[in-house]
Write a protein that holds these residues in place. Structure first.
Motif, short mmCIF file in Angstrom:
data_model
loop_
_atom_site.label_atom_id
_atom_site.label_comp_id
_atom_site.label_asym_id
_atom_site.label_seq_id
_atom_site.Cartn_x
_atom_site.Cartn_y
_atom_site.Cartn_z
N TYR A 44 0.78 -1.06 -0.02
CA TYR A 44 0.06 0.14 0.04
C TYR A 44 0.86 1.40 -0.03
N THR B 142 -1.96 0.34 8.70
CA THR B 142 -2.04 1.13 7.38
C THR B 142 -1.14 2.11 7.76
N GLU C 296 1.68 -2.41 8.41
CA GLU C 296 0.79 -2.86 7.62
C GLU C 296 -0.43 -3.26 8.30
N ARG D 246 1.58 5.34 7.24
CA ARG D 246 2.63 5.73 6.26
C ARG D 246 3.65 6.62 6.81
#
Length: 327
Positions: free
Chosen positions: A126, A291, A288, A293
């Motif tokens: 992602y 999620t 992960e 970033r």
């Protein structure tokens, strides 16, 4: 191939020979590479050596070719580089053979790199290339400081002097993801606002009276990378029996502090550097699952590498400065 190197005491873009994979190695065609404060100091450490050294520790890209005996990766795999060389399992301190990619080995500020397959991890699907290429060094540094050394847990309060560095932005997000309270400082009102947007509960001016500002807080853990300018100020706001973790010293290396006050306060002081492959893998699983970033401040094309270095050196960034190598 194009590379950003130190040669005879100067930083420059230079054409270098493309690497080839030896047994156990992989050639990665790099897409992006994060710049770290470590990179800023390498020109002084490398001196006037006339042999061109490709610098850079972080990076991500696509496997181009594999050498003999490589079984975990094949051409076309999207990967990130683990810059903590030869440190595989979590331990109290790095093993003697530990080093950081980018000196003395050739690093990631190039179109390609040949590196041991042991130093690669699969890229989280992602993340963008710029995000993936800038996460390993600051991410694992923050992860080890926060969890392995600092033992942060839900309900704790974390204090971070300085809010804008790549590691600090990871610390804020990691801490919030486990239910901790986060307090940061910055001289910049804009950076304080950015810190609050990514999860900080309170952001105070660096030049304020920390004892007064935090009179109603109970600081369980301080993670400080500033050094001489903030160490004693951080100690003043730490609760009795609290923990302080040091992973850098962007101001002065040497600090004087009152030993009697320290031992009466039952404080705990830890040093930390980078992290093991085991911790990097745990960090990637954590990212992960949430999620999470990396925070990207600005990406520069390869031919603007010097401008990227100057931008990081100015201290005006919030988050990571990245080279977009494939542009």
């Amino acid at each position: 191939m194009k590379a950003f190197v130190i040669e005879s005491g100067e930083l420059k873009l230079k054409e270098m020979e493309e690497p080839k994979a030896k047994p156990g190695e992989v050639v990665v065609s790099l897409e992006a590479a994060g710049i770290n404060r470590r990179d800023l100091g390498l020109i002084k450490r490398y001196g006037d050596n006339p042999a061109a050294l490709i610098i850079g520790s972080d990076g991500a890209g696509t496997v181009e070719s594999v050498g003999e005996d490589v079984i975990d990766f094949t051409a076309g795999d999207a990967v990130i580089i683990n810059p903590a060389l030869r440190w595989y399992t979590n331990s109290e301190a790095p093993p003697p053979e530990f080093d950081i990619l980018g000196m003395p080995d050739h690093g990631t500020f190039a179109e390609k790199i040949a590196i041991s397959a042991d130093q690669l991890e699969k890229k989280p699907h992602y993340l963008t290339w710029e995000e993936a290429g800038s996460l390993a060094l600051p991410g694992v540094t923050g992860y080890r400081s926060l969890f392995t050394k600092g033992q942060l847990k839900k309900g704790d309060t974390l204090f971070i002097p300085g809010a804008g560095s790549g590691v600090a932005t990871f610390l804020i997000q990691f801490a919030k993801s486990v239910g901790a309270r986060v307090i940061v400082t910055s001289r910049s009102e804009e950076k304080r606002q950015h810190a609050e947007k990514i999860g900080a509960d309170l952001a105070i001016p660096t030049d304020s009276d920390w004892v007064k500002e935090l009179a109603d807080e109970k600081i369980d853990l301080v993670i400080d990378s500033v050094g001489g300018a903030t160490f004693n100020r951080s100690l003043e706001v730490l609760k009795k029996g609290g923990r302080i973790v040091i992973f850098g010293a962007t101001t002065e290396d040497n600090v004087d502090f009152n030993l009697r006050q320290f031992f009466y306060g039952q404080y705990q002081l830890f040093g930390s550097t980078m992290g093991s492959r085991e911790e990097l893998r745990d960090m990637l699983k954590h990212m992960e699952a949430t999620t999470m970033r990396p925070v990207i401040d600005k990406a520069f094309p390869m031919d603007q590498a010097q401008e990227a270095f100057d931008h990081l050196a100015s201290g005006s960034q919030f988050g990571k400065v990245v080279l977009s190598i494939s542009q």
